[in-house]
Enzyme design. Structure first.
Site, PDB file in Angstrom:
ATOM      1  N   ASN A   1      -0.823   1.532   6.308  1.00 42.90           N
ATOM      2  CA  ASN A   1       0.025   0.444   5.652  1.00 42.90           C
ATOM      3  C   ASN A   1       0.419  -0.436   6.692  1.00 42.90           C
ATOM      4  O   ASN A   1       0.760   0.194   8.080  1.00 42.90           O
ATOM      5  CB  ASN A   1       1.248   0.968   5.115  1.00 42.90           C
ATOM      6  CG  ASN A   1       0.964   1.808   3.811  1.00 42.90           C
ATOM      7  OD1 ASN A   1      -0.146   2.097   3.283  1.00 42.90           O
ATOM      8  ND2 ASN A   1       2.067   2.251   3.296  1.00 42.90           N
ATOM      9  N   GLY A   2       0.559  -1.606   6.655  1.00 41.06           N
ATOM     10  CA  GLY A   2       0.723  -2.615   7.485  1.00 41.06           C
ATOM     11  C   GLY A   2      -0.252  -3.532   7.945  1.00 41.06           C
ATOM     12  O   GLY A   2      -1.336  -3.550   7.381  1.00 41.06           O
TER      13      GLY A   2
ATOM     14  N   LYS B   1      10.325 -13.936 -14.638  1.00 41.31           N
ATOM     15  CA  LYS B   1       9.916 -12.640 -15.265  1.00 41.31           C
ATOM     16  C   LYS B   1       9.003 -13.056 -16.158  1.00 41.31           C
ATOM     17  O   LYS B   1       8.013 -12.236 -16.287  1.00 41.31           O
ATOM     18  CB  LYS B   1      11.324 -12.271 -16.231  1.00 41.31           C
ATOM     19  CG  LYS B   1      12.474 -11.526 -15.536  1.00 41.31           C
ATOM     20  CD  LYS B   1      12.263 -10.378 -14.787  1.00 41.31           C
ATOM     21  CE  LYS B   1      11.705 -10.572 -13.498  1.00 41.31           C
ATOM     22  NZ  LYS B   1      12.121 -10.341 -12.411  1.00 41.31           N
TER      23      LYS B   1
ATOM     24  N   TRP C   1      -3.442  -2.396  -1.167  1.00 33.54           N
ATOM     25  CA  TRP C   1      -3.382  -3.757  -1.683  1.00 33.54           C
ATOM     26  C   TRP C   1      -4.055  -4.871  -0.601  1.00 33.54           C
ATOM     27  O   TRP C   1      -3.544  -4.606   0.736  1.00 33.54           O
ATOM     28  CB  TRP C   1      -1.755  -4.155  -2.119  1.00 33.54           C
ATOM     29  CG  TRP C   1      -1.566  -5.362  -2.480  1.00 33.54           C
ATOM     30  CD1 TRP C   1      -1.441  -5.847  -3.844  1.00 33.54           C
ATOM     31  CD2 TRP C   1      -1.394  -6.675  -1.762  1.00 33.54           C
ATOM     32  NE1 TRP C   1      -1.172  -6.988  -4.256  1.00 33.54           N
ATOM     33  CE2 TRP C   1      -1.046  -7.713  -2.960  1.00 33.54           C
ATOM     34  CE3 TRP C   1      -1.377  -7.177  -0.514  1.00 33.54           C
ATOM     35  CZ2 TRP C   1      -0.771  -9.099  -2.599  1.00 33.54           C
ATOM     36  CZ3 TRP C   1      -1.011  -8.427  -0.233  1.00 33.54           C
ATOM     37  CH2 TRP C   1      -0.835  -9.450  -1.176  1.00 33.54           C
TER      38      TRP C   1
ATOM     39  N   CYS D   1       0.840  -1.113   0.106  1.00 34.60           N
ATOM     40  CA  CYS D   1      -0.118  -0.110  -0.135  1.00 34.60           C
ATOM     41  C   CYS D   1       0.720   1.268   0.129  1.00 34.60           C
ATOM     42  O   CYS D   1       1.982   1.212   0.337  1.00 34.60           O
ATOM     43  CB  CYS D   1      -1.036   0.033   1.131  1.00 34.60           C
ATOM     44  SG  CYS D   1      -1.897  -1.577   1.530  1.00 34.60           S
TER      45      CYS D   1
ATOM     46  N   ARG E   1       3.093   0.150  -6.243  1.00 34.97           N
ATOM     47  CA  ARG E   1       3.303  -0.733  -5.122  1.00 34.97           C
ATOM     48  C   ARG E   1       2.207  -1.589  -4.882  1.00 34.97           C
ATOM     49  O   ARG E   1       2.238  -2.608  -4.109  1.00 34.97           O
ATOM     50  CB  ARG E   1       3.618   0.405  -4.082  1.00 34.97           C
ATOM     51  CG  ARG E   1       4.636   1.303  -3.741  1.00 34.97           C
ATOM     52  CD  ARG E   1       4.698   2.017  -2.706  1.00 34.97           C
ATOM     53  NE  ARG E   1       4.755   1.165  -1.725  1.00 34.97           N
ATOM     54  CZ  ARG E   1       6.257   0.982  -0.897  1.00 34.97           C
ATOM     55  NH1 ARG E   1       7.116   1.490  -1.577  1.00 34.97           N
ATOM     56  NH2 ARG E   1       6.218   0.295   0.087  1.00 34.97           N
TER      57      ARG E   1
ATOM     58  N   LYS F   1       5.099  -4.346  -5.685  1.00 37.42           N
ATOM     59  CA  LYS F   1       6.604  -4.156  -5.762  1.00 37.42           C
ATOM     60  C   LYS F   1       7.315  -4.420  -4.537  1.00 37.42           C
ATOM     61  O   LYS F   1       8.620  -4.912  -4.375  1.00 37.42           O
ATOM     62  CB  LYS F   1       6.854  -2.624  -6.124  1.00 37.42           C
ATOM     63  CG  LYS F   1       8.353  -2.170  -6.351  1.00 37.42           C
ATOM     64  CD  LYS F   1       8.882  -3.062  -7.592  1.00 37.42           C
ATOM     65  CE  LYS F   1      10.288  -2.697  -7.717  1.00 37.42           C
ATOM     66  NZ  LYS F   1      10.700  -3.658  -8.592  1.00 37.42           N
TER      67      LYS F   1
ATOM     68  N   GLU G   1       5.584 -13.813 -14.037  1.00 42.14           N
ATOM     69  CA  GLU G   1       5.048 -12.716 -13.309  1.00 42.14           C
ATOM     70  C   GLU G   1       4.263 -11.737 -14.269  1.00 42.14           C
ATOM     71  O   GLU G   1       3.439 -11.177 -13.837  1.00 42.14           O
ATOM     72  CB  GLU G   1       6.124 -11.640 -13.102  1.00 42.14           C
ATOM     73  CG  GLU G   1       6.946 -12.209 -11.726  1.00 42.14           C
ATOM     74  CD  GLU G   1       8.287 -11.305 -11.166  1.00 42.14           C
ATOM     75  OE1 GLU G   1       8.039 -10.704 -10.086  1.00 42.14           O
ATOM     76  OE2 GLU G   1       9.078 -10.980 -11.945  1.00 42.14           O
TER      77      GLU G   1
ATOM     78  N   HIS H   1      14.775 -35.675 -15.677  1.00 42.02           N
ATOM     79  CA  HIS H   1      14.086 -36.286 -14.418  1.00 42.02           C
ATOM     80  C   HIS H   1      12.725 -35.959 -14.107  1.00 42.02           C
ATOM     81  O   HIS H   1      12.321 -35.580 -12.943  1.00 42.02           O
ATOM     82  CB  HIS H   1      15.086 -35.935 -13.017  1.00 42.02           C
ATOM     83  CG  HIS H   1      16.477 -36.538 -13.191  1.00 42.02           C
ATOM     84  ND1 HIS H   1      16.595 -37.562 -13.151  1.00 42.02           N
ATOM     85  CD2 HIS H   1      17.634 -35.932 -13.354  1.00 42.02           C
ATOM     86  CE1 HIS H   1      17.744 -38.289 -13.316  1.00 42.02           C
ATOM     87  NE2 HIS H   1      18.472 -36.913 -13.368  1.00 42.02           N
TER      88      HIS H   1
ATOM     89  N   GLU I   1      15.402 -17.102 -12.955  1.00 41.87           N
ATOM     90  CA  GLU I   1      14.959 -15.721 -13.108  1.00 41.87           C
ATOM     91  C   GLU I   1      14.097 -15.333 -14.399  1.00 41.87           C
ATOM     92  O   GLU I   1      13.215 -14.654 -14.194  1.00 41.87           O
ATOM     93  CB  GLU I   1      16.186 -14.730 -12.843  1.00 41.87           C
ATOM     94  CG  GLU I   1      15.889 -12.961 -12.810  1.00 41.87           C
ATOM     95  CD  GLU I   1      14.957 -12.607 -11.978  1.00 41.87           C
ATOM     96  OE1 GLU I   1      14.616 -13.349 -11.205  1.00 41.87           O
ATOM     97  OE2 GLU I   1      14.511 -11.316 -12.230  1.00 41.87           O
TER      98      GLU I   1
HETATM   99  C1  G6P Z   1       8.188  -8.940  -4.723  1.00 40.43           C
HETATM  100  C2  G6P Z   1       8.659  -8.224  -5.970  1.00 40.43           C
HETATM  101  C3  G6P Z   1       9.642  -8.869  -6.578  1.00 40.43           C
HETATM  102  C4  G6P Z   1      11.000  -8.818  -5.478  1.00 40.43           C
HETATM  103  C5  G6P Z   1      10.576  -9.357  -4.232  1.00 40.43           C
HETATM  104  C6  G6P Z   1      11.563  -9.226  -3.007  1.00 40.43           C
HETATM  105  O1  G6P Z   1       7.728 -10.226  -4.939  1.00 40.43           O
HETATM  106  O2  G6P Z   1       7.199  -8.284  -6.974  1.00 40.43           O
HETATM  107  O3  G6P Z   1      10.140  -8.069  -7.774  1.00 40.43           O
HETATM  108  O4  G6P Z   1      12.128  -9.661  -6.190  1.00 40.43           O
HETATM  109  O5  G6P Z   1       9.320  -8.943  -3.703  1.00 40.43           O
HETATM  110  O6  G6P Z   1      11.710  -7.885  -2.980  1.00 40.43           O
HETATM  111  P1  G6P Z   1      12.913  -7.045  -2.192  1.00 40.43           P
HETATM  112  O7  G6P Z   1      12.424  -5.687  -2.307  1.00 40.43           O
HETATM  113  O8  G6P Z   1      13.152  -7.578  -0.911  1.00 40.43           O
HETATM  114  O9  G6P Z   1      14.083  -7.274  -3.256  1.00 40.43           O
END
Ligand code: G6P
Length: 612
Positions: free
Chosen positions: A102-103, A489, A76, A2, A27, A607, A492, A508, A485
């Site tokens: 937030n929280g 990507k 969120w 949030c 965010r 984010k 996501e 396997h 990774e």
């Molecule tokens: C979320 C984001 C990812 C990120 C992860 C860890 O899932 O969408 O892109 O890698 O958090 O975030 P950080 O800020 O701790 O790297």
């Protein structure tokens, strides 16, 4: 997740906080709202589900929401669906007090039951609303809004970044934090409160990061920070060191594409000033560790989430290879609840772009509680993880707005490679190796640029897989985490199911999935295990899998096997991920864009994940 923005000054607050909200939309963004105290000292509230544009649609003409003080929030959802009622700000029964939060308030049900028994009426299903009612409860006992907020927050268990306004005190915003960021922006005869500096950087670069259990009272021309116990705290003013251009898309269609294209610069910023060619080594001043302490180090425990965890896995390959210091890598969410074994002479390294990820922060605190030194590799200056670590390294990637992390990843890997050289040179690495490594690293930005020039070709390849329902990513050694990774990507942002595997592990299990519809994206650089990966690709080809290879120029064997090849320049084994990940980022980006998806704000993701 949030986001909070608040304004107090002489200008109309509404456009300022709405603009700020848009900067925070990345965010978390299932609903949003604003509260303004208008020129007649009346609290006006507007809330809507969906994106901020939906909120703008319900706002009356600007003149009618004119006020010099206001709060805004993007939500969120955690407790309660993303409806307009559950959106913030939340108000008290009288409708005079508005809060944004937030929280998570862990004891909200107990507090809510007590307040209900006292006759309070709740409008939403959120945990946050209890705070508005609690403040109202204490406001009946004191005229001092700050004191009322202090008393309310003392009863709250959990985490909060919070901001409060009240019709009865139209000259102030009260804000506080515990485990969720809260920043005060200092302008000329105006102040801002926010959870993320991106929201206010177009107005000011002077900020104060509140600490846990601190509360600030901001008026048009002054501020005072105290603890929840009302003891005055001296503020430290910091200057934000990145530029407004970081939070503008410029000529790019999406932040993600802009951030991918920025990598030649962001990688350079990660190693700038940290190379010591004279001594064939590197320098990481922020570690706060002496040479002796670094030399006796026997183990590194890396802890992170998401993309940062993938960077950590690459760190394991590089650090163990170059320094022979043992490295383990664990998800923060597992580490924190697992009672991990941390031998002597171990440091914990937490990696977090945002510096606010709840699980990573909890892991940091758990390690510190066991008396272990924690180093933080973070991007956001002044973030909680950066502040609470015993030492660390900023990656200096600049603001990363796209939810799918790209430039932060390559910067994290760059910093981990610097650490590997530093530790290696203190052990057995020769000056010749150190010098060679440094020179090769210096050339990486140009090589990334070369790969970015294949953008148009990569888009064409993306066309060929955009309708796939599954994809497999293969890599070996240091490129195995790159395969993970790449798969992350794609899933996501394009919502195509994708998995990363060490290439040899394919037989396997995943090999059962391969048919003529399955794109297999394979990283095949010319290195010691090249022949082994080629054999793995033969196995894919034999089952009609569609191979997209990331390979080095002049590789005719791969071009025979693959439907498409994206060429990347050669580099040292340990630095390969900095190159091999770039085509994977671009591929994921173009697939998502060709599917007309919201690349920068993929569904359900945030984010910075500040809840467990
Ligand atoms: C979320 C984001 C990812 C990120 C992860 C860890 O899932 O969408 O892109 O890698 O958090 O975030 P950080 O800020 O701790 O790297």
């Amino acid at each position: 997740m949030c986001g909070i923005v608040g304004y107090i000054g002489n200008r109309n607050a509404t456009p300022i906080i709405i603009e700020g909200l848009k900067r925070l939309e990345y965010r978390g963004y299932d609903s949003s709202g604003i509260a303004i105290i208008d020129k007649d000292s009346k609290l006006k509230l507007y809330k809507e589900s969906g994106k901020i544009i939906e909120l703008e649609r319900i706002l009356p003409a600007p003149k009618e929401v004119y006020g010099n003080i206001g709060l805004a929030h993007t939500r969120w959802a955690t407790h309660g669906e993303p409806t307009s009622t559950n959106a913030h700000p939340h108000t008290s029964c009288s409708g005079k007090i508005a809060i944004v939060h937030n929280g998570i308030i862990e004891n909200f049900q107990i507090l809510k039951n007590k307040l209900l028994a006292q006759g309070h009426v709740f409008a939403s299903e959120t945990d946050s609303e209890v705070v508005a009612h609690l403040i109202e409860h204490f406001s009946r006992k004191t005229d001092d809004l700050t004191l009322a907020v202090q008393e309310a927050l003392k009863l709250v268990e959990g985490t909060f970044g919070i901001a409060v306004i009240s019709e009865d005190h139209p000259d102030r915003i009260i804000a506080a934090r515990k485990g969720s960021p809260l920043i005060i922006g200092i302008g000329k005869n105006e102040f801002f409160v926010t959870s993320d500096v991106s929201a206010i950087i177009i107005h000011t670069k002077k900020v104060i990061y509140l600490h846990d259990d601190e509360i600030v009272t901001v008026t048009r021309d002054s501020f005072e920070i105290t603890t929840l116990e009302n003891e005055v705290v001296e503020a430290t003013i910091s200057e934000i060191d990145w530029d407004v251009s970081s939070i503008d898309k410029g000529q790019f269609k999406h932040f993600m594409l802009k951030e991918i294209f920025e990598q030649p610069i962001s990688v350079e910023n990660a190693f700038r000033g940290r190379l010591v060619p004279k001594l064939s080594t590197t320098r990481l001043g922020g570690l706060n560790m002496t040479g002796d302490e670094l030399r006796i180090l026997e183990k590194i425990q890396i802890v992170a989430c998401g993309t940062s965890w993938h960077a950590g896995l690459i760190g394991k390959y590089i650090i163990e290879h170059l320094s022979r210091v043992q490295v383990d890598v664990e998800y923060a969410s597992e580490f924190r609840y697992r009672n991990p074994i941390i031998p002597k002479n171990t440091v914990v390294i937490v990696i977090s772009q945002s510096g606010e990820t709840a699980d990573t922060l909890a892991a940091l605190r758990e390690a510190q509680a066991r008396g272990v030194r924690v180093l933080g590799i973070t991007n956001v200056v002044g973030s909680t993880i950066a502040r609470e670590s015993d030492g660390g390294v900023y990656i200096h990637a600049g603001a990363e707005i796209g939810v799918a992390s790209t430039k932060a990843f390559t910067s994290q890997v760059t910093v981990l490679s610097l650490l590997a050289v530093l530790l290696g040179r203190m052990r057995h690495l020769s000056p010749v190796f150190g010098t060679n490594f440094i020179n090769e690293l210096k050339g990486i930005p140009e090589k990334i640029q070369k790969i970015i020039e294949s953008n148009a070709q990569i888009r064409k390849i993306a066309e060929t897989i955009k309708d796939a329902t599954n994809a497999l990513y293969l890599g070996r050694g240091v490129n195995y985490p790159v395969a993970l990774e790449g798969a992350l990507k794609l899933k996501e942002i394009s919502y195509i199911h994708a998995e990363g595997y060490p290439a040899a592990e394919m037989k396997h299990g995943p090999i059962a999935l391969i048919d003529e519809n399955m794109p297999v994206i394979s990283i095949v650089p010319k290195d010691v295990i090249y022949d082994k990966i080629i054999s793995n690709l033969q196995e894919v080809k034999a089952r009609n899998g569609r191979i997209i290879a990331i390979a080095n120029k002049g590789d005719d064997v791969v071009s025979e096997l693959a439907e498409n090849v994206i060429y990347i320049p050669e580099t040292l084994y340990d630095l390969q991920p900095l190159l091999s990940v770039i085509p994977l980022q671009l591929l994921a980006y173009h697939v998502a864009d060709l599917r007309s998806l919201d690349v920068d704000q993929p569904r359900n993701l945030a984010k910075s994940v500040t809840v467990e």
